[in-house]
Structures are given as structure tokens and as C-alpha cells.
Design a protein around this motif. Structure first.
Motif, PDB file in Angstrom:
ATOM      1  N   THR A 125       0.830  -1.205   0.000  1.00 59.56           N
ATOM      2  CA  THR A 125       0.000   0.000   0.000  1.00 59.56           C
ATOM      3  C   THR A 125       0.862   1.251   0.000  1.00 59.56           C
ATOM      4  O   THR A 125       0.629   2.180  -0.783  1.00 59.56           O
ATOM      5  CB  THR A 125      -0.928  -0.006   1.233  1.00 59.56           C
ATOM      6  N   ARG A 126       1.868   1.285   0.857  1.00 54.56           N
ATOM      7  CA  ARG A 126       2.734   2.473   0.963  1.00 54.56           C
ATOM      8  C   ARG A 126       3.526   2.680  -0.321  1.00 54.56           C
ATOM      9  O   ARG A 126       3.727   3.813  -0.759  1.00 54.56           O
ATOM     10  CB  ARG A 126       3.669   2.324   2.166  1.00 54.56           C
ATOM     11  N   SER A 127       3.977   1.593  -0.924  1.00 59.17           N
ATOM     12  CA  SER A 127       4.716   1.691  -2.188  1.00 59.17           C
ATOM     13  C   SER A 127       3.841   2.303  -3.278  1.00 59.17           C
ATOM     14  O   SER A 127       4.279   3.179  -4.028  1.00 59.17           O
ATOM     15  CB  SER A 127       5.208   0.309  -2.612  1.00 59.17           C
ATOM     16  N   MET A 128       2.580   1.868  -3.343  1.00 57.30           N
ATOM     17  CA  MET A 128       1.659   2.420  -4.342  1.00 57.30           C
ATOM     18  C   MET A 128       1.392   3.901  -4.077  1.00 57.30           C
ATOM     19  O   MET A 128       1.315   4.690  -5.022  1.00 57.30           O
ATOM     20  CB  MET A 128       0.342   1.649  -4.341  1.00 57.30           C
ATOM     21  N   GLU A 129       1.273   4.264  -2.811  1.00 62.79           N
ATOM     22  CA  GLU A 129       1.066   5.674  -2.479  1.00 62.79           C
ATOM     23  C   GLU A 129       2.245   6.516  -2.952  1.00 62.79           C
ATOM     24  O   GLU A 129       2.064   7.599  -3.517  1.00 62.79           O
ATOM     25  CB  GLU A 129       0.898   5.849  -0.958  1.00 62.79           C
ATOM     26  N   LYS A 130       3.439   6.014  -2.709  1.00 62.90           N
ATOM     27  CA  LYS A 130       4.636   6.751  -3.136  1.00 62.90           C
ATOM     28  C   LYS A 130       4.686   6.846  -4.660  1.00 62.90           C
ATOM     29  O   LYS A 130       5.012   7.883  -5.214  1.00 62.90           O
ATOM     30  CB  LYS A 130       5.899   6.086  -2.580  1.00 62.90           C
ATOM     31  N   GLN A 131       4.362   5.758  -5.347  1.00 63.41           N
ATOM     32  CA  GLN A 131       4.383   5.774  -6.806  1.00 63.41           C
ATOM     33  C   GLN A 131       3.309   6.695  -7.373  1.00 63.41           C
ATOM     34  O   GLN A 131       3.508   7.278  -8.437  1.00 63.41           O
ATOM     35  CB  GLN A 131       4.231   4.360  -7.359  1.00 63.41           C
ATOM     36  N   ASN A 132       2.199   6.835  -6.680  1.00 63.70           N
ATOM     37  CA  ASN A 132       1.184   7.794  -7.127  1.00 63.70           C
ATOM     38  C   ASN A 132       1.756   9.205  -7.146  1.00 63.70           C
ATOM     39  O   ASN A 132       1.341  10.035  -7.950  1.00 63.70           O
ATOM     40  CB  ASN A 132      -0.064   7.723  -6.250  1.00 63.70           C
ATOM     41  N   GLY A 133       2.711   9.469  -6.273  1.00 61.64           N
ATOM     42  CA  GLY A 133       3.380  10.770  -6.268  1.00 61.64           C
ATOM     43  C   GLY A 133       4.272  10.981  -7.480  1.00 61.64           C
ATOM     44  O   GLY A 133       4.615  12.127  -7.814  1.00 61.64           O
ATOM     45  N   TRP A 134       4.663   9.902  -8.140  1.00 64.39           N
ATOM     46  CA  TRP A 134       5.475  10.022  -9.367  1.00 64.39           C
ATOM     47  C   TRP A 134       4.658  10.611 -10.513  1.00 64.39           C
ATOM     48  O   TRP A 134       5.200  11.289 -11.382  1.00 64.39           O
ATOM     49  CB  TRP A 134       5.965   8.670  -9.837  1.00 64.39           C
ATOM     50  N   ARG A 135       3.382  10.260 -10.571  1.00 64.65           N
ATOM     51  CA  ARG A 135       2.555  10.584 -11.741  1.00 64.65           C
ATOM     52  C   ARG A 135       2.609  12.054 -12.140  1.00 64.65           C
ATOM     53  O   ARG A 135       2.867  12.354 -13.303  1.00 64.65           O
ATOM     54  CB  ARG A 135       1.115  10.148 -11.508  1.00 64.65           C
ATOM     55  N   PRO A 136       2.342  12.998 -11.219  1.00 68.08           N
ATOM     56  CA  PRO A 136       2.360  14.397 -11.649  1.00 68.08           C
ATOM     57  C   PRO A 136       3.741  14.860 -12.093  1.00 68.08           C
ATOM     58  O   PRO A 136       3.856  15.680 -13.009  1.00 68.08           O
ATOM     59  CB  PRO A 136       1.880  15.179 -10.420  1.00 68.08           C
ATOM     60  N   VAL A 137       4.788  14.326 -11.480  1.00 70.81           N
ATOM     61  CA  VAL A 137       6.154  14.716 -11.850  1.00 70.81           C
ATOM     62  C   VAL A 137       6.483  14.218 -13.258  1.00 70.81           C
ATOM     63  O   VAL A 137       7.038  14.949 -14.082  1.00 70.81           O
ATOM     64  CB  VAL A 137       7.155  14.144 -10.808  1.00 70.81           C
ATOM     65  N   ILE A 138       6.116  12.973 -13.524  1.00 71.34           N
ATOM     66  CA  ILE A 138       6.348  12.400 -14.858  1.00 71.34           C
ATOM     67  C   ILE A 138       5.463  13.099 -15.889  1.00 71.34           C
ATOM     68  O   ILE A 138       5.906  13.412 -17.000  1.00 71.34           O
ATOM     69  CB  ILE A 138       6.097  10.878 -14.844  1.00 71.34           C
ATOM     70  N   ALA A 139       4.210  13.353 -15.518  1.00 70.60           N
ATOM     71  CA  ALA A 139       3.281  14.038 -16.433  1.00 70.60           C
ATOM     72  C   ALA A 139       3.795  15.427 -16.790  1.00 70.60           C
ATOM     73  O   ALA A 139       3.676  15.865 -17.944  1.00 70.60           O
ATOM     74  CB  ALA A 139       1.898  14.124 -15.809  1.00 70.60           C
ATOM     75  N   GLU A 140       4.364  16.124 -15.832  1.00 76.38           N
ATOM     76  CA  GLU A 140       4.921  17.457 -16.102  1.00 76.38           C
ATOM     77  C   GLU A 140       6.058  17.360 -17.121  1.00 76.38           C
ATOM     78  O   GLU A 140       6.144  18.172 -18.050  1.00 76.38           O
ATOM     79  CB  GLU A 140       5.427  18.076 -14.802  1.00 76.38           C
ATOM     80  N   ALA A 141       6.915  16.344 -16.965  1.00 71.88           N
ATOM     81  CA  ALA A 141       8.010  16.159 -17.929  1.00 71.88           C
ATOM     82  C   ALA A 141       7.456  15.825 -19.314  1.00 71.88           C
ATOM     83  O   ALA A 141       7.978  16.303 -20.329  1.00 71.88           O
ATOM     84  CB  ALA A 141       8.959  15.064 -17.445  1.00 71.88           C
ATOM     85  N   LEU A 142       6.396  15.030 -19.360  1.00 72.32           N
ATOM     86  CA  LEU A 142       5.759  14.718 -20.646  1.00 72.32           C
ATOM     87  C   LEU A 142       5.164  15.969 -21.271  1.00 72.32           C
ATOM     88  O   LEU A 142       5.283  16.190 -22.483  1.00 72.32           O
ATOM     89  CB  LEU A 142       4.648  13.680 -20.455  1.00 72.32           C
TER      90      LEU A 142
END
Length: 197
Positions: A125-142
Motif C-alpha cells: 500500500t505504501r509503495s503504491m502511495e509513493k508511486q502515485n506521487g510520481w505521476r504528476p512529476v512524470i506528467a509534467e516532464a511529458l
């Protein structure tokens, strides 16, 4: 010695202590089981006080997953470094190599970590929460890669989420195979399943 050098030395020392505490925690979790180990157990095994341990890691989960936070930024940086003419999906696949590199360099350690996360609901669960934080950062780079004619907030976020899910599914299969399958091939297969046709 100037202030910058002192700060740098302090940061290096702090990072070394943090890495040592994380390693002690990981070994104890592997040996005893995540649920059976308390913060007091972790502190005792590391030879530090409970408050010292908690100064470095706020939770037991963070002692295992601390490095996950920074991976989103590394993926985004790698994405920005990809050739401008490369399509987003291909660029995303190659940017994930920054995460996969650990699996290549230390497959035994990466496999042990993946097994620990998969068999521990709190870590999953905690790993998925942390990875959800990646999405906006990656989306911004895209979005930075997108042509001005394609201004979309939703598209980059969806592609970022899909790429992270492809990575997770591939790692899950790799872990289930006890590392016998090739992780790069699994990620390529996952990406191919969603590639534009």
C-alpha cells in the motif's frame, strides 16, 4: 572550511547513517517478518535510540521504501533527456530504465525487496502511495515534451500512470518468477500491450 563544505560533509554522513539504518531494517524484516518487528526492535538492532531511528525514518515502511520517493524525479529527468523527436511512449519506456538499473546491478537484493513488498500488505500500500506521487512529476516532464498544439493536462497524466502500471506489472511477474524472467523483456511486453496501433 566553508559552510557549503560542512553542509556537504554533514549530508554525506547523514546519508550514510540513513543507508545503514535502512539495511539493518531490511535484514530484520526479511528474517523476522515485517509485522513482527517494531520500531524499538529496529532501533535496538541498529544500536541507536528509538528517537534517533525515527529522526531518519518516520515509519517502518519508510525504512524500506525511502528510495522510492526519489525515483519519480529520476524518471522525469530521464524523460526530459530523451530525444525530442521520440514519441512519448517510447521515451517513457526508456526513462524507466533509471528504476530498472537497480534490478540489473543487484538482482538478488532487488528480488528480496520485491518479495518483501509483495508479501507485506502495508508495504504494498505504501509503495503504491509513493508511486502515485510520481505521476504528476512524470506528467509534467511529458507536458514539457508536448508540442504547443497539444496542450492537455489529462493526456500526460494518463500516460504517466499507464507507464508506472506497466512497470509494476512487469516487476510483479519478474518477482513471481524468482527473477528467472528478464525484467526488461517483461516491461517491453507490457508497453507493447498498450502501444498505439
Amino acid at each position: 572550511m566553508n559552510g557549503a563544505a560542512r553542509t556537504s560533509t554533514r549530508d554525506i554522513a547523514r546519508a550514510a547513517v540513513r543507508a545503514e539504518l535502512a539495511q539493518v531494517a531490511f535484514e530484520l524484516f526479511r528474517r523476522e517478518g515485517f509485522e513482527n518487528v517494531t520500531v524499538n526492535d529496529l532501533a535496538a538492532a541498529a544500536g541507536v535510540s528509538r528517537s534517533t531511528f525515527l529522526r531518519y525514518f518516520g515509519t517502518k515502511e519508510d525504512a524500506v521504501l525511502d528510495a522510492v520517493d526519489a525515483q519519480g524525479g529520476r524518471i522525469a529527468d530521464a524523460l526530459r533527456a530523451r530525444p525530442a523527436g521520440e514519441d512519448d511512449w517510447t521515451a517513457l519506456r526508456h526513462a524507466l530504465d533509471t528504476v530498472v538499473e537497480h534490478h540489473r546491478q543487484d538482482p538478488i537484493g532487488a528480488l528480496a525487496l520485491s518479495h518483501l513488498i509483495m508479501k507485506t500488505p502495508a508495504l504494498c500500500t505504501r509503495s503504491m502511495e509513493k508511486q502515485n506521487g510520481w505521476r504528476p512529476v512524470i506528467a509534467e516532464a511529458l507536458a514539457e515534451r508536448a508540442a504547443p498544439s497539444r496542450p492537455s493536462a489529462l493526456g500526460p497524466l494518463v500516460r504517466a500512470a499507464a507507464a508506472v502500471d506497466c512497470l509494476n506489472i512487469a516487476v510483479d511477474h519478474w518477482t513471481a518468477s524468482d527473477g528467472t524472467l528478464d525484467l526488461d523483456d517483461l516491461i517491453d511486453e507490457a508497453f507493447a500491450a498498450l502501444a498505439p496501433r
